[in-house]
Design an enzyme around this catalytic site. Structure first.
Site, PDB file in Angstrom:
ATOM      1  CD  GLN A   1       2.788   4.955   6.671  1.00  0.00           C
ATOM      2  OE1 GLN A   1       3.874   5.316   7.115  1.00  0.00           O
ATOM      3  NE2 GLN A   1       2.222   3.820   6.995  1.00  0.00           N
TER       4      GLN A   1
ATOM      5  CB  VAL B   1      -3.687   6.191   7.070  1.00  0.00           C
ATOM      6  CG1 VAL B   1      -4.168   5.442   8.298  1.00  0.00           C
ATOM      7  CG2 VAL B   1      -4.817   7.019   6.473  1.00  0.00           C
TER       8      VAL B   1
ATOM      9  CG  HIS C   1      -1.562   2.021   3.377  1.00  0.00           C
ATOM     10  ND1 HIS C   1      -1.196   2.814   4.452  1.00  0.00           N
ATOM     11  CD2 HIS C   1      -1.619   2.861   2.315  1.00  0.00           C
ATOM     12  CE1 HIS C   1      -1.047   4.072   4.064  1.00  0.00           C
ATOM     13  NE2 HIS C   1      -1.285   4.123   2.754  1.00  0.00           N
TER      14      HIS C   1
ATOM     15  CG  HIS D   1      -0.398   2.694  -2.461  1.00  0.00           C
ATOM     16  ND1 HIS D   1      -1.451   3.586  -2.485  1.00  0.00           N
ATOM     17  CD2 HIS D   1       0.394   3.055  -1.423  1.00  0.00           C
ATOM     18  CE1 HIS D   1      -1.297   4.445  -1.499  1.00  0.00           C
ATOM     19  NE2 HIS D   1      -0.184   4.152  -0.839  1.00  0.00           N
TER      20      HIS D   1
END
Length: 138
Positions: free
Chosen positions: A90, A92, A96, A98
């Site tokens: 990961q 960041v 999130h 994808h």
């Protein structure tokens, strides 16, 4: 601004935006596996899926589902690949998802994700616009 790159990105809209509402912010990955690769993040900061409040999981994944559903028609792909990294890989530390356009024989194998580049900012914006238009029409 905060100390989270993705929170700052969502606030400034400093990306090729695909979807932006009160639940999620979705934008093109700047190093896509394939062109049209979208990152969908919750607006509320959560580092991992385990950190996201349970009531927020469904609304976030409804946005992921919508993007995955329009991707083939918008981009000419045959389907999509949907994935979440938690801590490991990961890049960041903000949750999130994808959503990657896929076509049979595209060369993606296992979990090795070769990255590409858009030829220009204009090309990236064209991909984002195609996805936004498909979402608006769905």
């Amino acid at each position: 601004m905060t100390d989270c790159l993705f929170c700052d990105l969502a606030e400034s809209r400093g990306a090729h935006v695909v979807l932006d509402d009160d639940v999620a912010f979705a934008f093109l990955d700047n190093r896509p596996v394939f062109k049209g690769h979208v990152l969908v993040m919750p607006r509320a900061h959560a580092e991992t899926l385990a950190d996201l409040p349970g009531d927020d999981v469904g609304p976030l994944f409804l946005r992921v589902q919508r993007i995955a559903a329009v991707m083939p028609a918008a981009l000419g792909s045959q389907g999509s690949f949907v994935a979440v990294n938690n801590k490991v890989s990961q890049s960041v530390p903000h949750l999130h998802v994808h959503v990657v356009p896929r076509t049979k024989g595209d060369g993606l194998r296992g979990f090795f994700w070769p990255r590409q580049k858009y030829e220009s900012e204009e090309e990236a914006e064209q991909y984002a616009a195609r996805l936004r238009d498909a979402l608006a029409a769905a």
